[in-house]
Structures are given as structure tokens and as C-alpha cells.
Write an enzyme that holds these catalytic residues in place. Structure first.
Site, PDB file in Angstrom:
ATOM      1  N   LYS A 247      38.686  21.541  42.290  1.00 24.00           N
ATOM      2  CA  LYS A 247      38.736  22.098  40.940  1.00 24.00           C
ATOM      3  C   LYS A 247      39.052  23.579  41.087  1.00 24.00           C
ATOM      4  O   LYS A 247      38.215  24.388  41.482  1.00 24.00           O
ATOM      5  CB  LYS A 247      37.415  21.922  40.188  1.00 24.00           C
ATOM      6  CG  LYS A 247      37.575  22.243  38.687  1.00 24.00           C
ATOM      7  CD  LYS A 247      36.298  22.658  38.017  1.00 24.00           C
ATOM      8  CE  LYS A 247      35.980  24.104  38.223  1.00 24.00           C
ATOM      9  NZ  LYS A 247      36.926  25.040  37.542  1.00 24.00           N
ATOM     10  N   ALA A 248      40.290  23.906  40.788  1.00 24.13           N
ATOM     11  CA  ALA A 248      40.710  25.307  40.837  1.00 24.13           C
ATOM     12  C   ALA A 248      40.378  25.978  39.510  1.00 24.13           C
ATOM     13  O   ALA A 248      40.003  25.324  38.533  1.00 24.13           O
ATOM     14  CB  ALA A 248      42.197  25.395  41.139  1.00 24.13           C
TER      15      ALA A 248
ATOM     16  N   GLU B 285      30.345  30.003  50.147  1.00 28.00           N
ATOM     17  CA  GLU B 285      30.760  31.387  50.356  1.00 28.00           C
ATOM     18  C   GLU B 285      30.520  32.126  49.049  1.00 28.00           C
ATOM     19  O   GLU B 285      31.260  31.938  48.071  1.00 28.00           O
ATOM     20  CB  GLU B 285      32.224  31.518  50.764  1.00 28.00           C
ATOM     21  CG  GLU B 285      32.560  32.946  51.146  1.00 28.00           C
ATOM     22  CD  GLU B 285      34.038  33.268  51.131  1.00 28.00           C
ATOM     23  OE1 GLU B 285      34.372  34.466  51.035  1.00 28.00           O
ATOM     24  OE2 GLU B 285      34.849  32.342  51.203  1.00 28.00           O
ATOM     25  N   LEU B 286      29.481  32.947  49.021  1.00 25.76           N
ATOM     26  CA  LEU B 286      29.036  33.545  47.773  1.00 25.76           C
ATOM     27  C   LEU B 286      29.300  35.046  47.760  1.00 25.76           C
ATOM     28  O   LEU B 286      29.967  35.574  48.628  1.00 25.76           O
ATOM     29  CB  LEU B 286      27.558  33.228  47.568  1.00 25.76           C
ATOM     30  CG  LEU B 286      27.211  31.732  47.678  1.00 25.76           C
ATOM     31  CD1 LEU B 286      25.732  31.496  47.435  1.00 25.76           C
ATOM     32  CD2 LEU B 286      28.054  30.890  46.733  1.00 25.76           C
TER      33      LEU B 286
ATOM     34  N   CYS C 266      35.301  39.444  47.240  1.00 26.66           N
ATOM     35  CA  CYS C 266      33.875  39.335  47.569  1.00 26.66           C
ATOM     36  C   CYS C 266      33.500  40.183  48.773  1.00 26.66           C
ATOM     37  O   CYS C 266      32.346  40.590  48.916  1.00 26.66           O
ATOM     38  CB  CYS C 266      33.490  37.877  47.791  1.00 26.66           C
ATOM     39  SG  CYS C 266      34.495  37.011  48.999  1.00 26.66           S
TER      40      CYS C 266
ATOM     41  N   GLU D 187      26.949  43.362  42.399  1.00 29.07           N
ATOM     42  CA  GLU D 187      28.316  43.335  42.916  1.00 29.07           C
ATOM     43  C   GLU D 187      29.275  43.797  41.814  1.00 29.07           C
ATOM     44  O   GLU D 187      29.359  43.163  40.761  1.00 29.07           O
ATOM     45  CB  GLU D 187      28.679  41.923  43.366  1.00 29.07           C
ATOM     46  CG  GLU D 187      30.064  41.803  43.955  1.00 29.07           C
ATOM     47  CD  GLU D 187      30.388  40.380  44.409  1.00 29.07           C
ATOM     48  OE1 GLU D 187      31.292  40.228  45.249  1.00 29.07           O
ATOM     49  OE2 GLU D 187      29.753  39.430  43.907  1.00 29.07           O
TER      50      GLU D 187
END
Length: 482
Positions: free
Chosen positions: A178-179, A253-254, A287, A384
Site C-alpha cells: 500500500k503506497a 523503520e520509524l 527520517c 521530529e
């Protein structure tokens, strides 16, 4: 078929067929440089997802049993097609995400090389024979885990999907990806390269839809065997918890909030130039972007002056315009977020050395921004930023700077500048991050692993480690006849 904007019509790819959603539901696709709708993305129904799951189950059986030499050749062919089409893929990417055309085209070419790397590495997913008792053959085998459900964001419209697709397919898995609904045409262009290279139906499926609906359905299905996600920490926690409820492994990967420590012996001008180049790449929407600049008090004024100079040299504009070096933010949400973080810092006493405001034009443009005198309680030093904001904070003692760098729950990337090998090793040993660079702010590379620690996730993408999550390990003990 393309729109008046030169943007292609977007379709999903399910069980070997390009298609619209079952009910015709769509959402608009917006060019962030103009705020104009340039197309529509189809949104999957539950029936569409069930077809994708059935296709992935069937596709896995066919792809798993394809000889590895044939798999490798087909994936190299897809990489070659992507390289040939990189200029067009880059143009599509710029239209829907905003990054400068050269940056976008470079991303398309780079992920073609990612696919080549993983395709070759798949030949080396070795097992082993273990010495055992006479008459017993003890072995370890590595096999594909099964159909994968993967979810990726919008900031790297080619890079995000390809890291999941290449690892899954190279390991022998099928995948439903799901892009992002905001950058769907780039993902469709990638999938088209695999289709045209001859990938079996069902081995690769592309869907779009309401994120919560799609993730809940795909994670709960008994068909999927691995959940792979790139995105924010809060969403990652939700998906990891859902996967845990059905005892499925996940790859996360957060987000991050990468510190940059500029030591007393560093060259401040060189450090500032290299850090600024990384900071404003993709408008800071990375990120691993450097986002907290801890600079020794002896160097801080020289560093800041050079950083401001580099920020003011950035050419902000439409990514398709010649000379643009930084495009818009990707959407209204990001624009509001960086405005809020800047306003909060200023309200607490920070000084804007350059930038600090939205540009007065159509599009989600925000000026490259450098702030000093940022207090420790400013939101910018804890959240962030995911935008072109650079807070610079002086320090006097290196160990205190390391404590500050490690104080947040993030642990994705960290950077250091020093002329001392001993100090460099001290930084590497003490910084709590999965990705470290010394004397530059290097990005991800195909040949080496990337991933985080603490709340920045777990698992690795890139390098030989990239296939680990997509393979299961079988221990086989065979008592020989006789």
C-alpha cells in the site's frame, strides 16, 4: 492516459490486472507546488483487498518455486526498465511530491540499483550443514516467509516502495504494497517495470485506500506472514501491536530526530556546509535528516554564519523549474507543522537567523530556516520536524552533548564532526542510533543496512541484512536410512 498536467491516470495492480477500485471511490492528488488537483487515486474496497490477498497467495507459490537464477534475471530486467524510464518516473515524482526534478530522477536511478543489489544478494541466502551424529544429517535452511503486507509513506515515492518490493521479491516472497495516496503514480510506474519484465501474476500487488482500513484488513488476514512499515512512530506502534495480536513478525523503520555533534576540533565551515546540504535535501522531509545541531561553543558563531549562508543560497521553487534546489513541503499538514514548531520556538525566546516563514506564493513553500537561542523546552528539540528547520544549540562538554543527543526516545540516525580518530570512535560508541556518519551526513545505501533502535523501530533494510526479515530459518534433522 494522462491529464492536462501531463500526469498519468492512476490504477491499482491486483492479481495480475490493472484496475480501479470496486466502487469507484477516489481521492484527489495535489501538486504541492501549485495546490492544484492533478489526478485521482482509486481507493480499495474490502473486496479489492481480498482479491489482492488471494492473488498474493497464488503468486507466492509461483514465485517461490521460480529458480533463483530466473528470479534474478527477471529482477535485473525490471531494474533496467526503471533505469530507462527514470526521467519520466522523476517527472511524475516531482509533480506529485514536489522535490526537484534532478533529485527525483536521481532517486529513480538509485532504487534501480537497489533492486540490482538485492537481486544478486538473493543468490547468497545460504543455509548450512552442521556436523552431527553418524547417520544423521543436520541442516539449516532459509526459505521465504510468505506473502508480505507493506506500507510506505510519501517522502520517497520510489525509494520507499522499492526497499520493500526488492527485499520481498528477492527473498522469494510475494507482496501487497500500500503506497501513499499522495504519491501513487510513482509507485505504479515502479510496478509497471516489474509487470513489463514478466513478473508472475500475484507476486506483486499495489493498492491504495484508507490507511486504517487497509492495514487492519491486510494484517488480520491469515494470508500475510510479515508486516513491513516505514513511517511515524505513533502509526508504527499501532501496526506493530496489530501484528502482535496475530503473532506476525514486523519490520519497522520509524521516525527520528537526528543529532549532529560538531566537536571542538572540527572545521566549522566545512561541517556547516555538509550538514546544510543534508538538512535541506527533500525539504527536510527525511527520517534520517539532521535535525538537532549541537555545536561546540568555540565554533558556534562560525558554524552558524556558514549555515545561514548555505540556507540563503538554497533556491526554493517548483521542482520542475530550472535551478530549483528545494521544492515545497509535500502537503498542507507539513506546512502547518513547521509553522507551529517555528512559532513555538520563537515564543520561548529563539532567534530566527534566516527564513522562519511560509513563502508568499501558491504552493506549500517554507523558507529554509535557521534558529539559535533555542531553549531546551522548545517543541522543535523534542518533535521530529520533518521540514527545513535547523535549530543550533551550543555545548561546552562533549559528554553533556552526548547526553542531550541520546535523551530522546528516537534512535535512527546520528552524525558527528571531528578531526580526531579517538573522538570519532567515542561518538560512534556512545551515540544511540542505528545509522551513524562521521564528517558527513550520509544517506542510505543499498550495500549496507539501515534501521533504528529505541522507538525508531527494529529490523534492517539494505545490505545482506535486508533479506533477514523476509526469510524463515528451518532446522532439519534427517535420520538416514540404514
Amino acid at each position: 492516459m494522462t491529464s492536462d498536467h501531463g500526469y498519468p491516470a492512476v490504477r491499482m495492480y491486483i492479481a495480475g490486472e490493472w484496475c480501479q477500485g470496486g466502487t469507484g471511490r477516489t481521492a484527489p492528488i495535489v501538486n504541492p507546488a501549485t495546490e492544484e488537483a492533478i489526478g485521482e487515486v482509486p481507493l480499495a474496497t474490502t473486496d479489492d483487498l481480498d482479491r489482492a490477498l488471494a492473488g498474493a497467495a497464488e503468486g507466492f507459490r509461483a514465485w517461490r518455486d521460480t529458480p533463483v537464477a530466473r528470479r534474478t534475471a527477471l529482477l535485473h530486467a525490471a531494474a533496467d526498465l526503471l533505469t530507462e524510464r527514470s526521467a519520466e518516473v522523476g517527472r511524475i515524482m516531482t509533480l506529485e511530491q514536489g522535490k526537484p526534478l534532478a533529485e527525483a530522477t536521481g532517486e529513480a536511478r538509485r532504487v534501480a540499483d537497489t533492486l540490482r543489489w538485492h537481486a544478486d544478494d538473493a543468490r547468497r541466502a545460504y543455509g548450512r550443514i552442521i556436523p552431527s551424529a553418524p547417520g544423521t544429517l543436520l541442516s539449516v535452511r532459509r526459505e521465504p516467509i510468505g506473502p508480505v503486507a507493506a506500507f510506505v509513506p510519501w517522502n520517497f515515492p520510489a525509494g520507499g516502495p522499492m526497499r520493500k518490493i526488492s527485499s520481498a521479491l528477492c527473498a522469494g516472497c510475494s507482496i501487497i504494497i500500500k503506497a501513499s495516496e499522495e504519491t501513487p503514480a510513482t509507485a505504479a510506474a515502479l510496478v509497471g517495470c516489474f509487470v513489463d519484465a514478466g513478473l508472475p501474476a500475484g507476486a506483486l500487488n499495489l493498492v491504495f485506500g484508507e490507511p486504517a482500513e487497509v492495514s487492519a484488513h491486510l494484517i488480520a488476514s491469515p494470508v500475510t506472514r510479515l508486516i513491513a512499515f516505514t513511517g511515524s512512530v505513533p502509526v508504527g506502534k499501532l501496526l506493530a501491536a496489530a501484528a502482535g495480536e496475530v503473532m506476525k513478525p514486523s519490520l519497522m523503520e520509524l521516525g527520528g530526530h537526528a543529532p549532529v555533534i560538531v566537536c571542538a576540533d572540527a572545521d566549522p565551515a566545512r561541517a556547516a556546509r555538509r550538514a546544510a546540504q543534508a538538512k535541506f535535501a527533500n525539504a527536510g522531509q527525511v527520517c534520517t535528516s539532521p535535525s538537532r545541531f549541537l555545536v561546540h561553543e568555540r565554533l558556534v558563531e562560525d558554524f552558524t554564519a556558514e549555515f545561514v549562508k548555505a540556507a540563503e543560497a538554497v533556491v526554493v521553487g517548483d521542482g520542475l523549474a530550472e535551478g530549483t534546489t528545494m521544492g515545497p513541503l509535500a502537503n498542507e499538514r507539513r506546512l502547518q507543522a513547521v509553522q507551529r514548531l517555528t512559532a513555538d520556538a520563537v515564543s520561548r525566546g529563539a532567534t530566527v537567523r534566516t527564513g522562519g516563514e511560509r513563502l508568499d506564493r501558491a504552493g506549500y513553500f517554507f523558507a529554509p530556516t535557521v534558529l539559535t537561542d533555542v531553549p531546551a523546552d522548545a517543541d522543535l528539540l523534542h518533535e521530529e520536524p520533518f521540514g527545513p528547520l535547523a535549530p543550533i544549540v551550543p555545548f561546552g562538554d562533549l559528554d553533556e552533548a552526548l547526553t542531550t543527543a541520546n535523551a530522546l526516545p528516537y534512535g535512527l540516525a546520528a552524525y558527528g564532526f571531528t578531526e580526531s580518530a579517538a573522538t570519532a570512535e567515542h561518538l560512534v560508541r556512545e551515540l544511540e542510533a542505528g545509522i551513524l556518519s562521521v564528517n558527513h551526513c550520509g544517506g542510505s545505501v543499498s550495500e549496507a543496512p539501515s534501521g533504528g533502535v529505541k522507538e525508531s523501530g527494529y529490523g534492517r533494510e539494505g545490505g545482506p541484512e535486508a533479506l533477514d526479515a523476509y526469510l524463515i530459518t528451518k532446522r532439519v534433522s534427517h535420520l538416514l536410512a540404514g
